[in-house]
Write a protein that holds these residues in place. Structure first.
Motif, short mmCIF file in Angstrom:
data_model
loop_
_atom_site.label_atom_id
_atom_site.label_comp_id
_atom_site.label_asym_id
_atom_site.label_seq_id
_atom_site.Cartn_x
_atom_site.Cartn_y
_atom_site.Cartn_z
N SER A 165 30.44 66.38 25.55
CA SER A 165 31.05 67.37 26.24
C SER A 165 30.06 68.15 25.08
O SER A 165 29.34 67.79 23.75
N PHE A 224 30.07 72.24 29.34
CA PHE A 224 29.51 70.92 29.62
C PHE A 224 30.55 69.56 29.42
O PHE A 224 30.24 69.51 28.10
N GLN A 225 30.81 69.13 30.60
CA GLN A 225 31.13 67.23 30.38
C GLN A 225 30.26 66.58 31.02
O GLN A 225 30.62 67.06 32.71
N ALA A 226 30.51 65.66 30.68
CA ALA A 226 30.14 64.69 31.92
C ALA A 226 30.81 63.90 31.30
O ALA A 226 31.14 63.24 30.16
N ARG A 246 31.54 65.21 36.27
CA ARG A 246 30.87 66.51 35.34
C ARG A 246 31.30 67.66 36.21
O ARG A 246 32.02 68.01 36.74
N THR A 266 31.55 72.28 34.88
CA THR A 266 30.51 73.83 33.54
C THR A 266 31.19 74.30 33.44
O THR A 266 32.31 74.96 35.00
N SER A 311 31.73 68.95 40.22
CA SER A 311 31.00 68.53 40.82
C SER A 311 31.54 67.45 41.42
O SER A 311 32.38 66.84 41.68
#
Length: 449
Positions: free
Chosen positions: A288, A305-307, A342, A344, A367
């Protein structure tokens, strides 16, 4: 001394997910001449919290939190079988009562701190199921009321070991009455990495016992559930660019054994009934990034933001012969896409009411998510179907105003634009997803005595 009291009440009335009140829906069984009519479903939630904090000295304080809440679910439905010419009416009235008390003592002194407490939570489920055979004019009623409780002891300590190096440790011991005692812990280290920058390393081991509803909720409880056990690791780097801007980034891993998730009941060929089940294992890896900024005008902004990628091992049916009752299952590893890959978050805050308050807007975007359902159409072979929840963005608004030196008023509006969306999948491939709440408002008054 500070006293904080809050109450909350919410009520909704609608059909089951994906089914409007008074509409017919196929049951999904091989007999397509049978149908169900869901003519009413209502849900209410009421809770009351009381927080009392007493400042013992300039360095220590003691607080007690007392809460009570009740969740009430009611539904009424009819089932018509046109082959047997029978009609049956069902109704369920379920109440879940929860009450508990949390105690908390804290002491801060010279770069050291101590937090400790004792918690107790009690839960009780009151369930009434009524079944009435309209043709035979006969009915039956089933009533049961299971209960459970959990006691916990917890403590957290922290200290500066040297210049630029600090440590904190937390420990929790749970005593659920349905399972054996278990422990959780966390260990964190924070190390300066230059001027206004830090590295933070954390590792924790977690434990969670199944809730009362997960074990015994009518029609969807699973009394065979086992507690979860998880390990979490996180490495973060943060830097204060100046007095008004901070950036941070981190990487994390998480592994959970016996994760409790809701899946279609393997004993129900329609796929409509869901029960909580222990997934063999669940693991995730992600990263993130975030930035926070405070402008001279008092305006605050932040972006996060995190993926991540999640995977899980499920025990899935691959063969089910309804004629011979022969079933086959095997472990299957899949992407756990029922969680967003994802996420945000954008937040914006401005001074208001002559700088005696703030207005904050928070936007969260999730997402696209995917879930898997058993497909019995090619019986006895069982395959998996996929269903999606599309990406969505939800905005929340909060306005706060300082009334005087001891009181604050807070107004919160959730889902400001009244978006129609879901973040939880429905009970079968054909069933609609569980709709999330529309626009709602709440008001909170905080006073200090």
């Amino acid at each position: 001394m500070t006293l904080y009291i809050s109450t909350y009440y919410a009520s909704t009335e609608n059909g089951v997910p994906g089914v409007k009140p008074g509409s017919l829906k196929s049951t999904g069984y091989s007999d397509e001449n049978s149908s169900s009519l869901y003519d009413r479903q209502s849900d209410t939630l009421a809770l009351c919290n009381m927080d009392l904090t007493y400042k013992i000295s300039g360095k220590s304080k003691f607080s007690i939190k007392r809460f009570r809440d009740v969740t009430h679910n009611y539904f009424r439905s009819y089932y018509d079988d046109f082959i047997t010419k029978s009609a049956t009416a069902f109704s369920g009235d379920y109440k879940t009562f929860s009450n508990g008390i949390f105690t908390h003592y804290s002491l801060y002194s010279g770069g050291k701190f101590l937090d400790a407490g004792v918690n107790r939570i009690e839960n009780r489920l009151s369930a009434v199921n009524d079944t009435y055979d309209i043709a035979k004019s006969k009915g039956s009623r089933i009533f049961y009321s299971p209960s459970s409780s959990i006691n916990s002891l917890w403590a957290a300590v922290g200290s500066d070991l040297s210049k630029g190096l600090s440590v904190n440790v937390n420990f929790n011991r749970d005593y659920p009455d349905s399972f054996g005692a278990a422990s959780s812990y966390g260990l964190g280290l924070k190390k300066a990495a230059g001027k206004n920058s830090w590295f933070t390393l954390f590792q924790g081991k977690g434990y969670r016992a199944p809730t009362l509803n997960e074990q015994y909720y009518p029609g969807s409880g699973n009394a065979n559930l086992l507690p979860e056990s998880s390990v979490y690791r996180n490495l973060e780097y943060s830097k204060k660019m100046n007095n008004k801007t901070r950036i941070f980034t981190n990487v994390f891993t998480k592994k959970t054994d016996r994760l409790i998730e809701w899946f279609p009941d393997p004993k129900d060929p329609s796929g409509f009934i869901w029960i909580p089940q222990n997934i063999n294992s669940f693991k995730g890896t992600g990263a993130s990034f975030g930035i926070e900024n405070l402008f001279s005008s008092g305006v605050e902004t932040s972006l996060y933001f995190q993926a991540a990628r999640y995977r899980q091992i499920n025990i899935e049916e691959t063969y089910n012969d309804f004629m011979t009752a022969v079933k086959k299952t095997e472990p299957v590893e899949r992407e756990a896409r029922q969680m967003p890959a994802r996420k945000t978050v954008l937040a914006f805050s401005v001074p208001a009411f002559g700088r005696r308050g703030k207005i904050r807007l928070n936007a969260v975007r999730m997402s696209r998510m995917v879930f898997y359902y058993p497909d019995y159409s090619a019986s006895p072979s069982v395959k998996m179907k996929e269903k999606t929840i599309e990406a969505n963005t939800i905005c929340d608004l909060q306005m706060s105003k300082k009334l005087d030196e001891t009181s604050n008023l807070i107004l919160t509006v959730n889902n400001v634009f009244d978006e129609k969306y879901a973040r939880v999948f429905g009970g079968s491939y054909d069933d609609g997803n569980f709709p999330a709440a529309g626009r709602s408002c709440s008001m909170t008054l905080i006073s200090k005595f």
